[in-house]
Design an enzyme around this catalytic site. Structure first.
Site, PDB file in Angstrom:
ATOM      1  N   LYS A 196      -3.433   4.953 -16.965  1.00  0.00           N
ATOM      2  CA  LYS A 196      -4.365   4.381 -15.986  1.00  0.00           C
ATOM      3  C   LYS A 196      -4.075   4.940 -14.581  1.00  0.00           C
ATOM      4  O   LYS A 196      -4.987   5.323 -13.835  1.00  0.00           O
ATOM      5  CB  LYS A 196      -4.242   2.859 -15.998  1.00  0.00           C
ATOM      6  CG  LYS A 196      -4.846   2.148 -14.831  1.00  0.00           C
ATOM      7  CD  LYS A 196      -6.346   2.184 -14.878  1.00  0.00           C
ATOM      8  CE  LYS A 196      -6.916   1.800 -13.528  1.00  0.00           C
ATOM      9  NZ  LYS A 196      -8.292   1.431 -13.570  1.00  0.00           N
ATOM     10  N   CYS A 221      -8.595   0.551  -5.895  1.00  0.00           N
ATOM     11  CA  CYS A 221      -7.914   1.231  -6.999  1.00  0.00           C
ATOM     12  C   CYS A 221      -7.385   2.599  -6.605  1.00  0.00           C
ATOM     13  O   CYS A 221      -6.189   2.848  -6.612  1.00  0.00           O
ATOM     14  CB  CYS A 221      -8.881   1.360  -8.166  1.00  0.00           C
ATOM     15  SG  CYS A 221      -9.606  -0.230  -8.572  1.00  0.00           S
TER      16      CYS A 221
HETATM   17  N1  SAJ Z   1     -14.973   9.316  -3.079  1.00  0.00           N
HETATM   18  C1  SAJ Z   1     -15.047  10.472  -2.306  1.00  0.00           C
HETATM   19  N2  SAJ Z   1     -15.451  11.627  -2.908  1.00  0.00           N
HETATM   20  C2  SAJ Z   1     -15.788  11.684  -4.220  1.00  0.00           C
HETATM   21  C3  SAJ Z   1     -15.700  10.513  -5.007  1.00  0.00           C
HETATM   22  C4  SAJ Z   1     -15.297   9.337  -4.400  1.00  0.00           C
HETATM   23  O1  SAJ Z   1     -14.747  10.466  -1.098  1.00  0.00           O
HETATM   24  O2  SAJ Z   1     -16.167  12.761  -4.680  1.00  0.00           O
HETATM   25  C5  SAJ Z   1     -14.538   8.065  -2.454  1.00  0.00           C
HETATM   26  C6  SAJ Z   1     -15.600   6.943  -2.527  1.00  0.00           C
HETATM   27  O3  SAJ Z   1     -16.489   7.036  -1.473  1.00  0.00           O
HETATM   28  C7  SAJ Z   1     -14.720   5.704  -2.463  1.00  0.00           C
HETATM   29  C8  SAJ Z   1     -13.448   6.125  -3.213  1.00  0.00           C
HETATM   30  O4  SAJ Z   1     -13.453   7.536  -3.223  1.00  0.00           O
HETATM   31  O5  SAJ Z   1     -14.375   5.391  -1.130  1.00  0.00           O
HETATM   32  C9  SAJ Z   1     -13.331   5.603  -4.632  1.00  0.00           C
HETATM   33  O6  SAJ Z   1     -14.602   5.626  -5.285  1.00  0.00           O
HETATM   34  P1  SAJ Z   1     -14.772   6.084  -6.814  1.00  0.00           P
HETATM   35  O7  SAJ Z   1     -16.191   5.982  -7.176  1.00  0.00           O
HETATM   36  O8  SAJ Z   1     -14.106   7.397  -7.022  1.00  0.00           O
HETATM   37  O9  SAJ Z   1     -13.865   5.053  -7.638  1.00  0.00           O
HETATM   38  P2  SAJ Z   1     -13.786   3.436  -7.749  1.00  0.00           P
HETATM   39  O10 SAJ Z   1     -12.611   2.997  -6.924  1.00  0.00           O
HETATM   40  O11 SAJ Z   1     -15.071   2.769  -7.517  1.00  0.00           O
HETATM   41  O12 SAJ Z   1     -13.417   3.298  -9.320  1.00  0.00           O
HETATM   42  C10 SAJ Z   1     -12.281   4.008  -9.824  1.00  0.00           C
HETATM   43  C11 SAJ Z   1     -12.697   4.702 -11.135  1.00  0.00           C
HETATM   44  N3  SAJ Z   1     -11.657   5.641 -11.534  1.00  0.00           N
HETATM   45  C12 SAJ Z   1     -11.943   6.932 -11.858  1.00  0.00           C
HETATM   46  O13 SAJ Z   1     -13.052   7.394 -11.801  1.00  0.00           O
HETATM   47  C13 SAJ Z   1     -10.800   7.767 -12.312  1.00  0.00           C
HETATM   48  C14 SAJ Z   1     -12.932   3.664 -12.216  1.00  0.00           C
HETATM   49  O14 SAJ Z   1     -13.173   4.287 -13.474  1.00  0.00           O
HETATM   50  C15 SAJ Z   1     -11.699   2.747 -12.338  1.00  0.00           C
HETATM   51  O15 SAJ Z   1     -11.883   1.753 -13.337  1.00  0.00           O
HETATM   52  C16 SAJ Z   1     -11.514   2.056 -10.996  1.00  0.00           C
HETATM   53  O16 SAJ Z   1     -11.236   3.076 -10.024  1.00  0.00           O
HETATM   54  C17 SAJ Z   1     -10.360   1.088 -11.121  1.00  0.00           C
HETATM   55  O17 SAJ Z   1     -10.617  -0.115 -11.162  1.00  0.00           O
HETATM   56  O18 SAJ Z   1      -9.212   1.530 -11.249  1.00  0.00           O
END
Ligand code: SAJ
Length: 432
Positions: A208, A262
């Site tokens: 995870k 996360c």
């Molecule tokens: N972000 C960027 N650039 C990107 C992608 C995201 O700057 O290309 C930023 C987003 O704006 C945000 C942050 O990263 O601020 C996180 O967003 P996210 O969509 O990447 O992830 P979360 O936190 O909504 O969900 C993640 C997911 N993990 C992965 O994709 C590996 C989800 O599957 C997990 O279940 C979740 O964390 C968790 O609960 O751990």
């Protein structure tokens, strides 16, 4: 059905959907939360959380009588712990396991021979074996593995797509022993359509953390290239698009930082477990955490100074099209701007839009786009033109239509887009 009754502790973005899925699959579920408002809402068949499709399922499952809410746990065949594991400490970011300990202590007295306890909360490696098991064993006077089953099944759902992903994603089922992993497989098999992979608890914990760490490091890489591109005067968005045509390259998107509960947190659990081996992971956290300061520098650059300037911040949530503002990079950006004397007016298409954007823009000096909500991507700039004192727009997500905003008279600057790209495009525009 092997575990007909289930007690889910923690009714947040993971616990509540999980409880609902089990109820829908025919289990008798009691959902437990320490927050009276959460319990009261659920008793009324409502939820305080915003997630597509959630409110409807809450209503139907509470009405069906298969999901009840309570302030405290009770005897059940299976227990699921889905409580937060934040980080605490500024200099040394450590996992705060208080909620996990409390939740474990609360179910311990109800664990019987043959019960299954599942930890869904994201934990530092070794937590289930070294923290959760001893607490349960003390409280129940039974042995994990010998008398009751114990497993770690970390959630992996993406906010905004929770109800789909909770069913369809593959699941990792880490057991304290083989029988525990198999018991967890049987339990989750009642609603999961993805594949279920069994392993031990510590591997499941690390898996995870690896997933979220990989995403954090990749976002840091994209952010670092955004800074490089600005320095070189080229456009990182164009560069990423071209690089991603390589069959084995897949850059993520730069932005104002990484938020949420996360991705910005979990890498620290790995660093905490093995600081001497994780310089890359720690550095990535630092890069992502430095982005809000960079965004404030972009605004200061565009305006000459921040003191007394009116900045309209667009987007307060941690990412697009969710209602969650916790740990949002927008908060960090806004704090830095305000500390430097800017007057920030806030707008969010989902959580805070009482004052219309048109009004907020009156006599403003800068429109700063921090979140790429769908509602912002489709903004019509011609309806917003002529209101600002200075028509400067800074887009930290590359979500605005450059041609339309420029045509409407705005000066559009984009994070990761250096001067040379802009001038070359202007030159080629002139040639046409
Ligand atoms: N972000 C960027 N650039 C990107 C992608 C995201 O700057 O290309 C930023 C987003 O704006 C945000 C942050 O990263 O601020 C996180 O967003 P996210 O969509 O990447 O992830 P979360 O936190 O909504 O969900 C993640 C997911 N993990 C992965 O994709 C590996 C989800 O599957 C997990 O279940 C979740 O964390 C968790 O609960 O751990």
């Amino acid at each position: 059905m092997r575990f007909p009754s289930i007690c889910v502790v923690g009714l947040g973005y993971i616990g509540l959907p999980t409880a609902l899925m089990f109820a829908r699959a025919g289990h008798q579920v009691v959902g437990v939360d320490v927050d009276e408002r959460v319990v009261a809402a659920l008793r009324d068949g409502e939820t305080l959380l915003h997630e597509p499709g959630l409110a409807e399922i809450v209503r139907t499952q509470v009405r069906s009588g298969r999901l009840r809410a309570s302030r405290s746990p009770e005897i059940a065949d299976a227990f699921i712990l889905a409580v937060p594991t934040p980080i605490s400490g500024l200099a040394h970011k450590r996992a705060d396991l208080d909620a996990v300990r409390r939740a474990t202590e609360s179910v311990g007295p109800y664990v019987r021979r043959g019960s299954l306890v599942v930890v869904e909360s994201t934990c530092p490696p070794g937590t289930v074996e070294q923290v959760v098991a001893p607490i349960l064993e003390r409280a129940s006077a039974l042995r994990a593995g010998d008398d009751f089953f114990l497993a770690h099944c970390p959630e992996r759902v993406l906010p905004g797509r929770i109800l789909t992903e909770i069913v369809e994603n593959d699941r990792v089922l880490g057991g304290i022993d083989r029988d525990s992993a198999e018991a967890a497989r049987e339990l989750y098999g009642s609603f999961v359509s993805g594949q279920m992979i069994t392993t031990d608890t510590t591997t499941a914990e690390l898996v995870k953390l690896m997933e979220n760490t990989q995403r954090d490091v990749n976002i840091a890489l994209a952010n670092e290239f955004a800074l490089v591109a600005e320095h070189l005067g080229i456009d990182v968005w164009e560069a990423i698009e071209i690089a991603n045509r390589h069959p084995r390259v897949n850059f993520l998107r730069p932005g104002p930082g990484v938020g949420g509960h996360c991705i910005a947190v979990d890498p620290w659990f790995v660093v905490g477990a093995a600081p001497q081996f994780t310089p890359l992971i720690a550095a990535s956290r630092t890069v992502n955490d430095s982005m809000p300061l960079h965004v404030s520098d972009l605004v200061a650059d565009g305006l000459g100074s921040l003191k007394g300037q009116v900045v309209v911040a667009l987007g307060l949530t941690y990412k697009a099209d969710v209602d969650d503002t916790r740990e949002s990079p927008s908060n960090a950006v806004i704090t830095i701007l305000e500390q430097n004397g800017a007057l920030v007016r806030k707008h969010d298409a989902i959580v805070s839009n009482d004052v219309p954007l048109e009004e907020l823009l009156r006599d403003a000096d800068c429109l700063l786009v921090l979140v790429d909500h769908a509602a912002y991507r489709s903004l019509d700039p011609s309806l917003l033109a002529g209101r600002m004192r200075r028509p400067l727009v800074i887009d930290t997500r590359n979500c605005l239509d450059r041609a339309a905003w420029t045509l409407a008279g705005f000066e559009l600057r984009t994070l990761g887009r250096g001067g040379r790209a802009a001038s070359m495009i202007a030159a080629s525009d002139q040639r046409q």
